[in-house]
Design an enzyme around this catalytic site. Structure first.
Site, mmCIF file in Angstrom:
data_model
loop_
_atom_site.group_PDB
_atom_site.id
_atom_site.type_symbol
_atom_site.label_atom_id
_atom_site.label_comp_id
_atom_site.label_asym_id
_atom_site.label_seq_id
_atom_site.Cartn_x
_atom_site.Cartn_y
_atom_site.Cartn_z
ATOM 1 N N ASP A 23 48.957 37.489 88.658
ATOM 2 C CA ASP A 23 49.582 36.720 87.582
ATOM 3 C C ASP A 23 48.781 36.789 86.275
ATOM 4 O O ASP A 23 49.345 36.633 85.195
ATOM 5 C CB ASP A 23 49.726 35.247 87.981
ATOM 6 C CG ASP A 23 50.987 35.000 88.797
ATOM 7 O OD1 ASP A 23 51.693 35.979 89.140
ATOM 8 O OD2 ASP A 23 51.271 33.820 89.102
ATOM 9 N N TYR A 43 64.967 28.131 103.390
ATOM 10 C CA TYR A 43 64.753 29.028 104.537
ATOM 11 C C TYR A 43 63.704 28.428 105.469
ATOM 12 O O TYR A 43 62.871 27.628 105.029
ATOM 13 C CB TYR A 43 64.330 30.436 104.086
ATOM 14 C CG TYR A 43 63.225 30.515 103.052
ATOM 15 C CD1 TYR A 43 61.876 30.411 103.390
ATOM 16 C CD2 TYR A 43 63.532 30.725 101.709
ATOM 17 C CE1 TYR A 43 60.883 30.524 102.434
ATOM 18 C CE2 TYR A 43 62.535 30.834 100.735
ATOM 19 C CZ TYR A 43 61.209 30.735 101.116
ATOM 20 O OH TYR A 43 60.213 30.844 100.159
ATOM 21 N N ARG A 66 52.774 29.837 101.950
ATOM 22 C CA ARG A 66 51.667 30.352 101.119
ATOM 23 C C ARG A 66 50.311 30.053 101.739
ATOM 24 O O ARG A 66 49.398 30.867 101.698
ATOM 25 C CB ARG A 66 51.712 29.700 99.741
ATOM 26 C CG ARG A 66 52.733 30.254 98.807
ATOM 27 C CD ARG A 66 52.802 29.367 97.588
ATOM 28 N NE ARG A 66 51.571 29.418 96.827
ATOM 29 C CZ ARG A 66 51.419 30.134 95.718
ATOM 30 N NH1 ARG A 66 52.417 30.826 95.254
ATOM 31 N NH2 ARG A 66 50.282 30.152 95.083
ATOM 32 N N GLU A 71 35.933 30.568 92.679
ATOM 33 C CA GLU A 71 37.153 29.758 92.652
ATOM 34 C C GLU A 71 36.802 28.392 92.062
ATOM 35 O O GLU A 71 35.899 27.714 92.534
ATOM 36 C CB GLU A 71 37.728 29.620 94.072
ATOM 37 C CG GLU A 71 38.847 28.609 94.225
ATOM 38 C CD GLU A 71 40.017 28.788 93.245
ATOM 39 O OE1 GLU A 71 40.501 29.915 93.101
ATOM 40 O OE2 GLU A 71 40.409 27.783 92.623
ATOM 41 N N GLN A 72 37.565 27.999 91.049
ATOM 42 C CA GLN A 72 37.248 26.741 90.352
ATOM 43 C C GLN A 72 37.516 25.497 91.200
ATOM 44 O O GLN A 72 36.879 24.470 91.007
ATOM 45 C CB GLN A 72 38.038 26.658 89.045
ATOM 46 C CG GLN A 72 39.536 26.578 89.237
ATOM 47 C CD GLN A 72 40.321 26.594 87.919
ATOM 48 O OE1 GLN A 72 39.733 26.671 86.849
ATOM 49 N NE2 GLN A 72 41.626 26.516 88.015
#
Ligand SMILES: Cc1cc2nc3c(=O)[nH]c(=O)nc-3n(C[C@H](O)[C@H](O)[C@H](O)COP(=O)(O)OP(=O)(O)OC[C@H]3O[C@@H](n4cnc5c(N)ncnc54)[C@H](O)[C@@H]3O)c2cc1C
Length: 396
Positions: A293, A216, A107, A33-34
């Protein structure tokens, strides 16, 4: 299957889901992970029944249930009149129709559930400040070089490096993503700061001309998530900075009072320039493939990007198991059974954006059609999506 090392570029939702699946299948996994930490930006996402099916497959139902929020209804209202355009009593319908609930999640919480699950797997190596700069492959494996010069070698590489994937550029080579001209402003605030008359326990989408607002509750109802989207050609690249509240208020100037009041509660918005890509048939090359993605970035109008990344991970795992160590064959099989489904979501998401943002006669027609259907008609129309996939039988 003998233990082989799989390298994963990107520690977002897709990369961690893949790491978990592959480690449980007996592989050694190195996740690069960068960023300087494994973390997610603070915003809510909706999770369809198809992703809850995957949580069960991954053994994560309990952990997700602990942090998710389950709305009563999905409700679409006209932002100028306040009238209800469509309403799905999702709390009952999702489980009854698809066997799994429809939920929303922070998230950060979803990412943390995946990270915690990976941390329990001794075979997962998690590296931060680890930007993958280049890779090469030969008949036996893939070598990765990080920006700081460190080198790693594995049997295969998965590019789970998101919208701006550099692994994709080496495989697909289709340049920069398509800038949609749609901008999203996102904010999360404590639910206690939302005045009672503005609070809704539902997922509410206020559709307007070239604009919409979604809100929400999140995290068992403790937080409140807002996403405001509008069209603008002022922004050319996909980046993630702070939004300008004045611009937002201009865009929603003709909205009903409660919407303007709610928008006025937020001082700090984070901004996304929304991009996607055209679907492609091939996103693998030998021992290298893409996921999430990086493989099929989509606009958020169907709320499915993260859901698709998690499905990808489960199907990729099943394909690898079946191919018995043959990574190149497994990657071909994996993309063969994924590209039409993910491509359909990419293209349908664009269409939903047009429906939400309709104006003039189109808007009138939309309201009339939705209001004359049954409460759950729109939801049933997405059966192909929400019923999800069985990672094993989809490959049969
Ligand atoms: C406004 C908005 C609303 C959304 N709403 C929803 C929703 O309701 N439901 C839903 O399912 N989805 C939603 N999505 C989509 C969802 O957020 C994405 O599809 C999902 O996060 C994709 O996960 P990923 O792991 O594939 O990519 P990412 O989350 O982009 O992760 C990629 C990771 O790779 C790292 N990386 C990149 N390059 C390198 C490199 N060279 N070396 C090492 N690391 C690298 C990045 O730092 C990042 O951590 C929404 C998106 C937006 C913008």
């Amino acid at each position: 299957m003998t233990q082989q090392t799989v390298l994963i570029c990107g520690g977002g939702i897709g990369g961690l889901a893949a790491a978990l699946v592959l480690a449980r299948q007996g592989h050694r996994v190195e996740v690069f992970e960068q960023s300087d930490a494994f973390k997610e930006v603070g915003a809510g996402i909706q999770i369809g029944p198809n992703a809850f099916r995957m949580f069960e497959h991954l053994g994560l139902t309990g952990a997700i249930d602990h942090v998710a929020y389950y709305p009563r209804n999905l409700c679409m209202r006209d932002v100028r009149t306040g009238e209800i355009v469509a309403q799905v009593p999702v709390a009952g319908v999702a489980k009854a129709t698809y066997g799994y609930p429809y939920g929303v999640i922070y998230r950060v919480d979803l990412h943390a559930v995946l990270l915690d699950a990976c941390a329990t797997q001794p075979a997962v190596g998690l590296y931060t400040k680890a930007k993958v700069e280049r890779f090469t492959q030969d008949g036996d494996g893939v070598a990765v070089t990080l920006a700081d010069g460190r080198r790693f070698r594995g049997a295969a590489l998965i590019g789970a490096d998101g919208l701006w994937s550099s692994v994709r550029q080496a495989i697909v080579g289709d340049g920069a993503p398509r800038v949609s001209g749609h901008i999203a402003y996102r904010a999360v605030l404590p639910a206690s700061e939302v005045p009672k008359h503005l609070f809704s326990p539902d997922v509410v989408l206020w559709g307007g001309e070239k604009t919409h607002l979604v809100h929400y509750p999140l995290r068992r109802g403790e937080l409140y998530n807002l996403v405001a989207v509008f069209h603008s050609n002022r922004y050319e690249e996909g980046w993630n900075v702070f939004g300008d509240p004045h611009e937002l208020h201009e865009r929603f100037a003709d909205a009903v009072g409660p919407v303007r009041e709610l928008l006025g509660k937020i001082q700090t918005w984070k901004m996304w320039v929304l991009c996607d890509r055209e679907p492609v048939r091939n996103w693998s090359q030998g021992r290298v493939t893409l996921l999430g993605d990086a493989a099929h970035p989509m606009l958020q109008y169907l709320a499915q990007g993260a859901c698709m990344a998690i499905e990808d991970a489960a199907v990729l795992g099943a394909a690898l198991r079946r191919a018995d160590d043959d990574f190149a064959a497994a990657f071909q099989e994996y993309q063969r059974v994924r590209y039409l489904r993910t491509g359909r979501v990419q293209l349908t998401a664009r269409l939903y954006g047009d429906i939400y943002h309709a104006s003039g006669v189109t808007r009138e027609l939309r309201n009339r059609m939705f209001q004359s259907g049954t409460e759950s008609a729109g939801f049933a129309g997405l059966k192909w999506l929400y019923e999800g996939v069985d990672p094993e039988s989809v490959l049969a």
